[in-house]
Design an enzyme around this catalytic site. Structure first.
Site, PDB file in Angstrom:
ATOM      1  N   ASN A 189       0.795  -1.233   0.000  1.00  0.00           N
ATOM      2  CA  ASN A 189       0.000   0.000   0.000  1.00  0.00           C
ATOM      3  C   ASN A 189       0.824   1.278   0.000  1.00  0.00           C
ATOM      4  O   ASN A 189       0.398   2.315  -0.498  1.00  0.00           O
ATOM      5  CB  ASN A 189      -1.014   0.000   1.149  1.00  0.00           C
ATOM      6  CG  ASN A 189      -0.382  -0.190   2.507  1.00  0.00           C
ATOM      7  OD1 ASN A 189       0.736  -0.693   2.631  1.00  0.00           O
ATOM      8  ND2 ASN A 189      -1.101   0.200   3.543  1.00  0.00           N
TER       9      ASN A 189
ATOM     10  N   LYS B 106      12.417  -7.561   0.951  1.00  0.00           N
ATOM     11  CA  LYS B 106      11.426  -8.281   0.158  1.00  0.00           C
ATOM     12  C   LYS B 106      10.173  -7.413   0.050  1.00  0.00           C
ATOM     13  O   LYS B 106       9.380  -7.320   0.978  1.00  0.00           O
ATOM     14  CB  LYS B 106      11.089  -9.623   0.821  1.00  0.00           C
ATOM     15  CG  LYS B 106      10.605 -10.713  -0.144  1.00  0.00           C
ATOM     16  CD  LYS B 106       9.274 -10.440  -0.813  1.00  0.00           C
ATOM     17  CE  LYS B 106       8.134 -10.490   0.172  1.00  0.00           C
ATOM     18  NZ  LYS B 106       6.805 -10.279  -0.526  1.00  0.00           N
TER      19      LYS B 106
ATOM     20  N   LEU C 166       1.700  -3.698  12.375  1.00  0.00           N
ATOM     21  CA  LEU C 166       0.664  -4.613  11.932  1.00  0.00           C
ATOM     22  C   LEU C 166      -0.659  -3.892  11.674  1.00  0.00           C
ATOM     23  O   LEU C 166      -0.666  -2.730  11.313  1.00  0.00           O
ATOM     24  CB  LEU C 166       0.528  -5.740  12.966  1.00  0.00           C
ATOM     25  CG  LEU C 166       1.847  -6.462  13.299  1.00  0.00           C
ATOM     26  CD1 LEU C 166       1.649  -7.489  14.409  1.00  0.00           C
ATOM     27  CD2 LEU C 166       2.455  -7.100  12.069  1.00  0.00           C
TER      28      LEU C 166
ATOM     29  N   CYS D  33      -3.262   1.301   7.179  1.00  0.00           N
ATOM     30  CA  CYS D  33      -3.512   0.806   8.537  1.00  0.00           C
ATOM     31  C   CYS D  33      -3.916   1.943   9.471  1.00  0.00           C
ATOM     32  O   CYS D  33      -4.491   1.702  10.531  1.00  0.00           O
ATOM     33  CB  CYS D  33      -2.279   0.087   9.070  1.00  0.00           C
ATOM     34  SG  CYS D  33      -0.774   1.081   9.018  1.00  0.00           S
TER      35      CYS D  33
ATOM     36  N   SER E 223       1.300  10.543  10.452  1.00  0.00           N
ATOM     37  CA  SER E 223       2.590  10.038   9.968  1.00  0.00           C
ATOM     38  C   SER E 223       3.575  11.174   9.731  1.00  0.00           C
ATOM     39  O   SER E 223       3.258  12.155   9.049  1.00  0.00           O
ATOM     40  CB  SER E 223       2.391   9.253   8.670  1.00  0.00           C
ATOM     41  OG  SER E 223       1.492   8.187   8.855  1.00  0.00           O
TER      42      SER E 223
END
Length: 493
Positions: free
Chosen positions: A165, A188, A265, A298, A455
């Site tokens: 995202n 990754k 998470l 999230c 953020s």
């Protein structure tokens, strides 16, 4: 003067990215030449093919990171910071092309994608400055008989796993502090959005990052490839951003070697509007908290609680704003609602909205998927959403705003905390005492007080409960990649 058509520009941007694995400073094919497709979520068509790494490719990437760790840890902090600073400037200089690349693979509107490139770059600028501020300590033992020396050293080779995202920002948030601390990495990225990270690998190499410090593998066999690397024992740190379910599995895999972990998470963010709030500001903040990244974040406002006396007016204003949002391909001018990442995302959002309707929620605008091509879902507002509905319990990850009225402060706090998650909460009120009371009682790692965006690279990002472990960004972000070593010094009389 010739001009480049939008289609040709899009093709050129995709073609400019190396689509192989980046291991030990070299681009190489995956074992057996295997590839995986990358899709345009706005059309469903294949954009390109990238390397599909095997278990052996993953081991080679870890080998390269381990081999480079000793020499990289010896590089002067200032030099590490200068590499980050050069990477920052390259990102800023190329943000238009990189933003277009991100829109092509992820779907978010172009203006938002370009903004994410700037946001990602800011992590490099921030940690360029933090690299030279890694400190320790020196103290006299309480009994005066000796001295304490405390030093900070890189934790070592690190495995980094990022979601689809925010394909550039999540990479910058992890790579920046790892470079600043002196750690090598195997990165990754998500298989849906690998192009942004492959482009970033090229930029960091251009900025002077030594071979083997950053290794990038792309694969759609994530569990199969990553688990052997985690269980190998040579990597000493795992930083993961993704779902809580996957995070739990990774924690189990890390346990055998007691590997350091950072986990960002899932979230189920409550957005609380009290009747003394500035209603214009609250609606604006709700649009920001809900519709950033098409709701695929999230931190997105997942449960919107509005005090009963103003719920009708708030709902009316929010519906007016949501219904007017232009939908379309993210590369088109003025588009705000782009496609969701894939068909599965549309199916999930559809199921959540249908469940809420069956339990008594009312659709004020939107409420359904859009016929293809592409993975589009209408900007939606629901009201009278019951607490037992799935949409009140699960992450939405789509452009749906569920509104529930409340009466008292105690009631809304209890509802806000009634979740396994604890990433971020939003509060709108003009009462300072209430703001402090509610902030202290909420079980979340972050709070947006009269603002819909929390953020910031200079602030600690992370949650509590099953929203994660550790913090990214801020002055504490680099600590996640450092070990503390204590030296006891005995003084001779």
């Amino acid at each position: 003067m010739s001009t480049v058509s939008p289609v040709n520009r899009e093709t050129a941007v995709v073609d400019s990215v190396n689509k192989e694995l980046f291991i030990g400073g070299k681009w190489q094919q995956a074992e057996g030449g295997k590839t995986l497709p990358v899709y345009d979520p706005a059309t469903g068509k294949v954009l390109c093919e990238v390397a599909d790494a095997s278990v052996a490719d993953g081991k080679a990437a870890l080998d390269a990171a381990v081999a480079a760790q000793h020499d990289w840890a010896q590089v002067a902090p200032r030099e590490r910071g200068e590499i980050l600073r050069r990477a920052y400037q390259l990102l800023v200089d190329r943000k238009d092309e990189l933003g277009l690349l991100m829109t092509m693979e992820m779907g978010k509107p172009l203006a938002e994608a370009t903004g994410e490139i700037q946001y990602a770059a800011e992590f490099f600028r921030w940690f360029a400055e933090e690299a030279v501020r890694i400190d320790g300590g020196y103290a006299v033992a309480p009994n005066g008989s000796g001295r304490f020396l405390v030093m900070k050293q890189p934790v070592g080779p690190s495995i980094l796993i990022t979601p689809w995202n925010f394909p550039m920002a999540m990479g910058g948030r992890k790579i920046g502090p790892a470079i600043a601390a002196g750690c090598t990495m195997v990165m990754k990225p998500a298989s849906q959005t690998p192009l942004s990270m492959l482009a970033l690998a090229g930029i960091l190499s251009e900025a002077g990052l030594p071979d083997g410090v950053l290794n990038v593998i792309t694969t759609n066999k994530t569990g199969e490839v990553m688990e052997p690397m985690i269980r190998d024992g040579r990597a000493r740190k795992l930083s993961f951003t993704g779902s809580t379910g996957v995070g739990r599995k990774l924690l189990e895999q890390c346990a055998d070697n007691v590997m350091r972990t950072s986990m960002e998470l899932g979230g189920n963010a409550p957005f609380m509007v009290f009747d003394d709030a500035d209603l214009d500001a609250a609606v604006e903040g709700c649009m920001t908290a809900k519709m950033r990244n098409i709701g695929e974040a999230c931190t997105a406002a997942n449960r919107i609680y509005v005090q009963r006396g103003i719920v009708d007016e708030f709902s009316r204003r929010l519906v007016e704003r949501m219904a007017a949002l232009p939908m379309g391909r993210g590369t088109e001018d003025g588009v705000v609602v782009g496609p969701l990442i894939d068909e599965a995302a549309v199916t999930k959002v559809t199921g959540l909205v249908d469940d809420a309707k069956q339990r008594g929620a009312t659709v004020l605008t939107g409420g359904s998927a859009v016929d293809g091509p592409g993975n589009f879902y209408q900007a939606t507002v629901l009201t009278d959403v019951p607490q037992d509905s799935r949409i009140a319990r699960e992450e939405i990850f789509g452009p749906v705003a569920p509104i529930t009225p409340f009466d008292t402060e105690d009631e809304v706090i209890a509802s806000a905390n009634d979740t396994e998650y604890g990433l971020v909460s939003y509060i709108y009120t003009s009462d300072l005492n209430r703001a402090l009371r509610v902030s202290e009682r909420l079980d979340t790692g972050m709070i947006g007080l009269n603002q819909g965006l929390v953020s910031n690279p200079a602030a600690p990002f992370g949650g509590v409960k099953q929203s994660g472990l550790g913090r990214e960004g801020g002055t504490v972000g680099i600590e996640e990649f450092l070990e503390t070593k204590y030296v006891a010094i005995g003084l001779q009389a």
